[in-house]
Motif scaffolding. Structure first.
Motif, short mmCIF file in Angstrom:
data_model
loop_
_atom_site.label_atom_id
_atom_site.label_comp_id
_atom_site.label_asym_id
_atom_site.label_seq_id
_atom_site.Cartn_x
_atom_site.Cartn_y
_atom_site.Cartn_z
N ASP A 40 0.82 -1.21 0.00
CA ASP A 40 0.00 0.00 0.00
C ASP A 40 0.85 1.27 0.00
OD1 ASP A 40 -2.27 -1.58 0.12
OD2 ASP A 40 -2.20 -1.69 2.31
N ALA A 41 2.18 1.11 -0.18
CA ALA A 41 3.05 2.29 -0.14
C ALA A 41 2.74 3.20 -1.32
CB ALA A 41 4.51 1.87 -0.17
N GLU A 42 2.91 4.50 -1.10
CA GLU A 42 2.73 5.45 -2.18
C GLU A 42 3.90 5.36 -3.14
OE1 GLU A 42 0.58 9.31 -0.54
OE2 GLU A 42 2.33 8.77 0.67
N THR A 43 3.63 5.71 -4.38
CA THR A 43 4.69 5.77 -5.38
C THR A 43 5.23 7.18 -5.42
OG1 THR A 43 3.67 4.01 -6.66
CG2 THR A 43 5.27 5.40 -7.80
N ILE A 44 6.53 7.31 -5.37
CA ILE A 44 7.16 8.63 -5.32
C ILE A 44 7.90 8.90 -6.63
CG2 ILE A 44 7.38 8.68 -2.81
CD1 ILE A 44 10.28 7.75 -3.14
N PHE A 45 8.06 10.16 -6.96
CA PHE A 45 8.80 10.52 -8.16
C PHE A 45 9.53 11.83 -7.91
CE2 PHE A 45 4.71 12.62 -8.61
CZ PHE A 45 5.04 13.89 -9.11
N ALA A 46 10.61 12.04 -8.66
CA ALA A 46 11.40 13.27 -8.52
C ALA A 46 12.42 13.36 -9.64
CB ALA A 46 12.10 13.31 -7.17
N LEU A 47 12.89 14.57 -9.87
CA LEU A 47 14.05 14.77 -10.74
C LEU A 47 15.29 14.34 -9.97
CD1 LEU A 47 15.37 16.04 -13.31
CD2 LEU A 47 15.45 18.19 -12.02
N SER A 48 16.06 13.40 -10.51
CA SER A 48 17.20 12.84 -9.79
C SER A 48 18.54 13.35 -10.30
CB SER A 48 17.19 11.31 -9.89
OG SER A 48 16.07 10.78 -9.20
N SER A 49 18.54 14.10 -11.38
CA SER A 49 19.82 14.48 -12.00
C SER A 49 20.25 15.89 -11.65
CB SER A 49 19.71 14.33 -13.52
OG SER A 49 18.61 15.07 -14.01
N GLY A 50 19.56 16.56 -10.75
CA GLY A 50 19.96 17.91 -10.38
C GLY A 50 19.24 18.95 -11.21
N HIS A 51 19.17 20.17 -10.68
CA HIS A 51 18.41 21.23 -11.32
C HIS A 51 19.29 22.04 -12.27
CE1 HIS A 51 14.87 20.57 -8.78
NE2 HIS A 51 15.74 20.32 -7.80
N GLY A 52 18.63 22.76 -13.14
CA GLY A 52 19.35 23.59 -14.11
C GLY A 52 19.30 22.99 -15.50
N ARG A 53 19.59 23.80 -16.49
CA ARG A 53 19.58 23.33 -17.88
C ARG A 53 20.71 22.34 -18.10
NH1 ARG A 53 17.82 28.58 -18.26
NH2 ARG A 53 15.96 28.90 -19.56
N CYS A 54 20.40 21.25 -18.81
CA CYS A 54 21.41 20.24 -19.10
C CYS A 54 20.96 19.46 -20.34
CB CYS A 54 21.60 19.30 -17.90
SG CYS A 54 20.08 18.54 -17.31
N GLY A 55 21.86 18.67 -20.88
CA GLY A 55 21.53 17.90 -22.07
C GLY A 55 20.51 16.82 -21.80
N VAL A 56 20.70 16.10 -20.70
CA VAL A 56 19.82 14.99 -20.33
C VAL A 56 19.45 15.13 -18.87
CG1 VAL A 56 19.58 12.49 -20.14
CG2 VAL A 56 20.84 13.45 -22.07
N ALA A 57 18.18 14.96 -18.56
CA ALA A 57 17.70 14.93 -17.18
C ALA A 57 17.09 13.56 -16.91
CB ALA A 57 16.66 16.02 -16.95
N GLY A 126 16.96 18.05 -20.96
CA GLY A 126 17.07 18.74 -19.69
C GLY A 126 16.60 20.17 -19.66
N GLY A 127 15.73 20.57 -20.55
CA GLY A 127 15.18 21.93 -20.50
C GLY A 127 14.16 22.05 -19.38
#
Length: 516
Positions: A40-57, A126-127
């Motif tokens: 019954d655990a909730e599913t979590i999500f997040a940006l894992s590659s750090g903030h800011g403009r980059c080629g790939v996120a 990563g925009g």
């Protein structure tokens, strides 16, 4: 040996001493082997590659709804992709069906993922607009919510994927800024420190099992002679190992947090110039007016792969100015806290008489060193460096003479003549500084793993004291002696996260960034 009829009972006693890990979750996927209880655990999500403009996120999701999110955002609802295989897909909004981006998706079914749960990763452009759209789309999937700081790693810990010392090593690796910090963190994350503490935990369990068995069965004469003698030897050996481990001069902690290096000395000796030279920028105001620096100016440096927190301080002198007096007080306070002090001396003030040079320099050192730490013979080489600044103002003949005389002087820490104006002698000084910092931190890859956290040291000291309680009460009250061994086991468990970990989890995991 124990009679065979009691071997099973003793094994059961040892088994009962083993902390039971409470399962954290169960994922609804094809993967097996995940602890029951997290369905019954909730599913979590997040940006894992750090903030800011980059080629790939990289956007990561973990939990039972990961498969649903993957299916409705990539059109793979019928057949999930092969595990750990990158697929190029169009990523769409599950409600509007608008294509948000085109990128790689990876599927990690439980339990073979970082968290031990079903997990999915979206490797997108990563925009900021792309990242925001994908995160908003994930938030619209039922059962999914944004992750809190460190929540992915916390789930990995709860699923038994990482021990607490490994979790701390991972956190240190993320925050590592120098090569030496990276090496130490990677070694801890690989489990070396955790294995050492788990080995000690096993030995303490063995001691406790023998003591408890002696208490329970000795009156029936079912225990062989010498059982407690074995425990005595094991406890002594353990204490010896822990004592060696604790006597590391805080090298691991120092490497993790940075070596505290303080620049101190009289006014107008060139302390701020030295700070600016080392950090290669005008971090501190430089002026011919004595007493320009009133407060502590700090900057972080990487000295040959080792982290240094360099502090410039007010010139040490008596002053009627209240503000300057406060600056001098803060300067002396920093010197007391410093791992290494660079005592800067204006070499144009050094007497020409060779017999007076040693006395003059020792006087400067004494003016910096706290009164209660004044040495009777020589100044500690590992805590001080003498920096003779402004050598460019000396005639060549006087400079050569000073070099010759300094080689004959004893009882002083390393002496480094330099010019912050011309950079003369700077490379030799940096080599000496690097060696001093390296000695203070040690080699993170040599010998046994070192302590890296103040909490490790505190719990080990408690464990050591608890084992001493066993020795103190061994012949007076065996029940109290056994309690000492039990307390030692609890203290070790608090390091590895196996016993009483809840009260420290929040402190550790809050230092992680969102998405890790």
């Amino acid at each position: 040996m124990l009679p065979s009829m009691f071997c099973g009972m003793w094994r059961a006693a040892v088994h009962n001493l083993r902390p039971r890990r409470t399962p954290a979750c169960r994922l609804v996927s094809a993967g097996d082997g995940v602890p029951v209880g997290l369905a019954d655990a909730e599913t979590i999500f997040a940006l894992s590659s750090g903030h800011g403009r980059c080629g790939v996120a990289v956007v990561r999701a973990s939990g039972p709804a990961s498969a649903t999110a993957l299916g409705c955002m990539t059109g793979l609802s019928c057949n999930l992709p092969p595990p750990r295989t990158a697929l190029l897909r169009s990523i769409t909004d599950p409600q509007s069906k608008e294509v948000l981006d085109r990128g790689l998706v990876l599927w990690f079914p439980a339990p073979h993922s970082f968290t031990g749960e079903d997990s999915v990763e979206f490797h997108i452009h990563g925009g900021p607009a792309v990242i925001s759209a994908v995160l908003h789309a994930l938030g619209s999937v039922p059962g999914m919510r944004p992750a809190e700081a460190g929540e992915f790693t916390r789930r990995a810990f709860q699923a038994g994927k990482l021990g607490l010392t490994e979790v701390e090593g991972l956190g240190d690796l993320i925050h590592a800024e120098t090569e030496a910090q990276r090496r130490q963190a990677l070694r801890q994350m690989s489990g070396e420190l955790g294995r050492l503490y788990r080995d000690w935990t096993h030995k303490v369990k063995r001691c406790l099992a023998h003591v408890e068995a002696f208490i329970d069965f000795s009156e029936d004469e079912l225990i062989e002679d010498g059982v407690l003698d074995k425990v005595d030897k094991w406890v002594c050996d353990l204490q010896a190992e822990m004592e060696r481990h604790l006597q590391d001069e805080r090298r691991g902690e120092r490497l993790r947090s940075g070596v505290q290096v303080v620049i101190a000395g009289a006014t107008n000796a060139g302390k701020s110039s030295l700070l600016n030279t080392l950090c290669q920028r005008p971090a501190a105001i430089v002026s011919p007016i004595a007493g320009t620096t009133r407060d502590v100016v700090e900057t972080a440096l990487d000295i040959g792969g080792f982290p240094v927190l360099l502090s410039d301080t007010a010139g040490l002198r008596e002053s009627p100015d209240l503000v300057e007096r406060e600056g001098v007080r803060r300067a002396r306070e920093r010197v007391e806290q410093a791992d290494l002090t660079l005592v800067v001396v204006d070499c144009t003030h050094i007497p020409s008489d060779a017999k007076q040079i040693a006395t003059f320099l020792q006087g400067h050192l004494s003016s910096v060193l706290p009164t209660q730490e004044q040495p009777e013979t020589a100044f500690p080489e590992d805590r001080f460096l003498l920096v003779l600044n402004k050598t460019d103002l000396l005639p060549e003949e006087n400079r050569l003479k000073l070099d010759r005389e300094l080689r004959l002087v004893s009882g002083l820490p390393p002496v480094c003549p330099i010019s912050c104006n011309t950079n003369e002698g700077l490379q030799d000084f940096l080599a000496v500084l690097h060696n001093s910092v390296k000695t203070l931190c040690g080699n993170p890859l040599s010998c046994a793993p070192t302590l890296t956290q103040a909490r490790h040291r505190a719990h080990l000291q408690q464990c050591f004291a608890a084992l001493a309680q066993y020795q103190r009460y061994r012949d007076l009250d065996l029940a109290l002696a056994a309690e000492g061994v039990r307390l030692a086991l609890v203290s070790l468990g608090r390091i590895t996260g196996r016993v009483g970990a809840e009260e420290i989890l929040d402190i550790i995991f809050k230092d992680f960034c969102i998405g890790k």
